[in-house]
Design a protein around this motif. Structure first.
Motif, short mmCIF file in Angstrom:
data_model
loop_
_atom_site.label_atom_id
_atom_site.label_comp_id
_atom_site.label_asym_id
_atom_site.label_seq_id
_atom_site.Cartn_x
_atom_site.Cartn_y
_atom_site.Cartn_z
N SER A 117 0.84 -1.19 0.00
CA SER A 117 0.00 0.00 0.00
C SER A 117 0.88 1.24 0.00
O SER A 117 2.04 1.20 0.42
CB SER A 117 -0.92 0.01 1.22
N ASP A 118 0.32 2.32 -0.48
CA ASP A 118 1.02 3.61 -0.47
C ASP A 118 0.02 4.68 -0.89
O ASP A 118 -1.14 4.37 -1.21
CB ASP A 118 2.23 3.59 -1.40
N VAL A 119 0.47 5.92 -0.90
CA VAL A 119 -0.38 7.00 -1.39
C VAL A 119 -0.60 6.78 -2.89
O VAL A 119 0.20 6.13 -3.57
CB VAL A 119 0.25 8.38 -1.12
N PRO A 120 -1.72 7.27 -3.43
CA PRO A 120 -2.10 6.94 -4.81
C PRO A 120 -1.02 7.17 -5.86
O PRO A 120 -0.88 6.37 -6.80
CB PRO A 120 -3.32 7.81 -5.05
N GLU A 121 -0.24 8.25 -5.72
CA GLU A 121 0.74 8.55 -6.76
C GLU A 121 1.89 7.54 -6.83
O GLU A 121 2.64 7.51 -7.81
CB GLU A 121 1.31 9.97 -6.58
N GLN A 122 2.04 6.71 -5.82
CA GLN A 122 3.11 5.70 -5.82
C GLN A 122 2.65 4.36 -6.40
O GLN A 122 3.49 3.49 -6.67
CB GLN A 122 3.58 5.45 -4.38
N LEU A 123 1.36 4.17 -6.59
CA LEU A 123 0.85 2.83 -6.91
C LEU A 123 1.27 2.33 -8.28
O LEU A 123 1.49 1.13 -8.46
CB LEU A 123 -0.68 2.82 -6.79
N ALA A 124 1.41 3.21 -9.25
CA ALA A 124 1.79 2.76 -10.60
C ALA A 124 3.17 2.12 -10.59
O ALA A 124 3.38 1.06 -11.20
CB ALA A 124 1.74 3.94 -11.57
N GLY A 125 4.13 2.75 -9.91
CA GLY A 125 5.47 2.19 -9.85
C GLY A 125 5.52 0.86 -9.12
O GLY A 125 6.17 -0.09 -9.55
N ILE A 126 4.81 0.79 -7.99
CA ILE A 126 4.74 -0.46 -7.25
C ILE A 126 4.11 -1.54 -8.12
O ILE A 126 4.57 -2.70 -8.15
CB ILE A 126 3.92 -0.28 -5.96
N GLY A 127 3.08 -1.16 -8.86
CA GLY A 127 2.38 -2.11 -9.71
C GLY A 127 3.27 -2.74 -10.76
O GLY A 127 3.09 -3.92 -11.12
N ILE A 153 -2.68 -1.32 -2.97
CA ILE A 153 -3.88 -0.54 -2.65
C ILE A 153 -3.48 0.82 -2.10
O ILE A 153 -2.37 1.00 -1.58
CB ILE A 153 -4.79 -1.28 -1.64
N ALA A 154 -4.38 1.78 -2.19
CA ALA A 154 -4.13 3.12 -1.67
C ALA A 154 -4.27 3.13 -0.15
O ALA A 154 -5.21 2.55 0.40
CB ALA A 154 -5.08 4.12 -2.29
N LEU A 155 -3.32 3.78 0.51
CA LEU A 155 -3.41 4.01 1.94
C LEU A 155 -2.77 5.36 2.24
O LEU A 155 -1.58 5.56 1.97
CB LEU A 155 -2.72 2.90 2.74
N ASP A 156 -3.55 6.25 2.79
CA ASP A 156 -3.08 7.55 3.25
C ASP A 156 -3.39 7.60 4.74
O ASP A 156 -4.57 7.49 5.12
CB ASP A 156 -3.80 8.65 2.48
N VAL A 157 -2.38 7.74 5.57
CA VAL A 157 -2.62 7.69 7.02
C VAL A 157 -3.57 8.79 7.47
O VAL A 157 -4.19 8.67 8.54
CB VAL A 157 -1.30 7.78 7.82
#
Length: 208
Positions: free
Chosen positions: A56-66, A81-85
């Motif tokens: 999980s990470d903030v939305p802008e990081q998800l493409a790279g993780i993917g 998945i998106a996760l913003d604390v």
């Protein structure tokens, strides 16, 4: 888009795995907070096939993780998945939570919210494995950590190497206690927090 890559993540993945693997033997589903590039997730999920590793990470990081997750094609590594604390948290269930090098990037208030969120997600006895540089009572582990803390605060005054005294206070409010404090290479540590069971004492004795 090229896969993101952090040299530090490649360097520290083996020592982190050596610490977390024996502590996750009975866990079946883990949430990683702040997966960054996804490098750690691929390495750990490969080594721990019994464990569903949820990035999980903030939305802008998800493409790279993917990109890392898709290339790995591991049955136990689902899409990130998106996760913003500050707002969005998954429902779970999760047996354990892992996070590396996030506490010093988040503001202190966000670190408190991270602990609160972890406390809500974990079952009694569940572990929160937190890796990174830390200080105690304002005293740093090394001169390099002093310099790193100064650099962080110049870049963003809300960031900085976090003090264990603050983390223990946040943890206590979230129903967590410090079970182990493990020294790691390059003046980092892995802090093992455990969700208290009914009848547990308020604090755990850290290992040395």
């Amino acid at each position: 888009m090229d896969k993101p890559f952090y040299p530090s993540s490649d360097e520290n993945k083996a020592p982190i795995l050596a610490v977390i693997a024996p502590r996750l033997g009975t866990a079946r589903r883990l949430l990683e907070i702040g997966s960054g590039t996804g490098q750690h997730a691929v390495h750990f999920a490969t080594a721990l096939p019994h464990l569903i590793w949820q990035c999980s990470d903030v939305p802008e990081q998800l493409a790279g993780i993917g990109l890392w997750v898709t290339e790995a094609r591991l049955a136990n590594l689902p899409p990130p998945i998106a996760l913003d604390v500050d707002s969005t948290w998954p429902d779970g269930p999760f047996d354990a939570v892992f996070s590396a090098n996030t506490a010093h990037i988040l503001s202190l208030a966000q670190v408190a919210r991270m602990f609160a969120g972890v406390g809500r997600l974990l079952p009694p006895g569940g572990l929160f494995l937190l890796y990174g540089p830390f200080c105690r009572g304002g005293r740093h582990q090394s001169e390099s950590n002093v310099a790193f803390d100064a650099w962080l605060r110049r870049r963003d005054p809300a960031s900085g190497v976090r003090d264990l005294d603050d983390l223990e206070r946040f943890a206590a409010s979230a129903g967590l206690g410090l079970a182990e404090d493990i020294a790691m290479p390059v003046n980092n540590r892995t802090l093992v927090w455990q969700r208290r069971r009914k009848g547990d004492s308020p604090q755990y004795a850290p290992s040395t």
